[in-house]
Design a protein around this motif. Structure first.
Motif, PDB file in Angstrom:
ATOM      1  N   VAL A   1      43.038  79.908  -4.541  1.00  0.00           N
ATOM      2  CA  VAL A   1      44.207  80.497  -4.126  1.00  0.00           C
ATOM      3  C   VAL A   1      44.354  81.822  -5.256  1.00  0.00           C
ATOM      4  O   VAL A   1      44.266  81.693  -6.303  1.00  0.00           O
TER       5      VAL A   1
ATOM      6  N   PRO B   1      49.315  79.978   1.329  1.00  0.00           N
ATOM      7  CA  PRO B   1      48.882  80.701   0.060  1.00  0.00           C
ATOM      8  C   PRO B   1      47.712  81.827   0.553  1.00  0.00           C
ATOM      9  O   PRO B   1      47.287  81.907   1.777  1.00  0.00           O
TER      10      PRO B   1
ATOM     11  N   ASN C   1      47.035  83.891  -4.505  1.00  0.00           N
ATOM     12  CA  ASN C   1      48.670  83.996  -4.681  1.00  0.00           C
ATOM     13  C   ASN C   1      49.167  83.055  -3.527  1.00  0.00           C
ATOM     14  O   ASN C   1      48.559  82.863  -2.656  1.00  0.00           O
TER      15      ASN C   1
ATOM     16  N   GLU D   1      48.973  77.418  -6.521  1.00  0.00           N
ATOM     17  CA  GLU D   1      47.984  78.485  -7.527  1.00  0.00           C
ATOM     18  C   GLU D   1      47.265  77.880  -8.409  1.00  0.00           C
ATOM     19  O   GLU D   1      46.416  78.543  -9.039  1.00  0.00           O
TER      20      GLU D   1
ATOM     21  N   LYS E   1      54.645  76.344  -5.019  1.00  0.00           N
ATOM     22  CA  LYS E   1      53.801  77.416  -5.529  1.00  0.00           C
ATOM     23  C   LYS E   1      52.987  77.388  -6.432  1.00  0.00           C
ATOM     24  O   LYS E   1      51.796  77.650  -6.657  1.00  0.00           O
TER      25      LYS E   1
END
Length: 171
Positions: free
Chosen positions: A80, A96, A82, A75, A71
């Protein structure tokens, strides 16, 4: 109504009553118990019982280190907004949420995302990356359930299998 029509109607009603009573089971008797549905080629059941998941004793909250790394890495990409990620064993599932203009060229974004993840995650990690909206909603719910502690390891495995079906692009 003439006599002949009345006679035919009476005969038809009596025949129907007789047929319907013959089709029913005798009062007070239980129906015969039959064997479970078997295949005509073997004695094996058509639908064998499902084996228990190998992850029945896994704590899903402890399995999320790969997901957190994935993650954070995803990010970092400028496209992206979130990301939601869940991991189990050496598999990481990540979806994403991309910025609006990126949706025009999702294939290129997915390739870039895969390359970013391959560089940051351990080499034996199997990456499941998708931009599918249904997969995003389901993975988001799953991450919330993991954080609240309401998911067992076996349920985590089962839900990830169903999420994989929504992930149209898999690596």
């Amino acid at each position: 109504m003439n006599y002949r029509s009345l006679h035919m109607l009476t005969f038809s009603v009596c025949a129907m009553v007789l047929l319907l009573s013959a089709c029913g089971e005798p009062a007070g008797e239980e129906p015969e118990k039959t064997e479970p549905d078997m295949s005509h080629h073997s004695r094996e059941p058509v639908n064998p019982p499902q084996a228990a998941s190998e992850y029945w004793n896994v704590d899903p909250r402890e399995e999320q280190t790969l997901a957190e790394e994935a993650k954070a890495s995803t990010e970092e990409l400028e496209q992206v907004k979130n990301a939601h990620a869940v991991s189990l064993d050496n598999h990481v599932y990540i979806v994403p949420e991309v910025r609006h203009m990126t949706r025009w060229n999702l294939e290129a974004f997915r390739e870039e995302g895969r390359e970013q993840l391959k560089e940051t995650l351990p080499p034996d990690t199997i990456i499941h990356l998708s931009t599918d909206q249904k997969a995003n909603m389901e993975l988001k719910r799953l991450t919330e359930d993991i954080q609240s502690g309401t998911v067992s390891g076996e349920e985590l495995d089962r839900r990830l299998e169903s999420i994989t079906e929504f992930m149209k692009t898999d690596v």
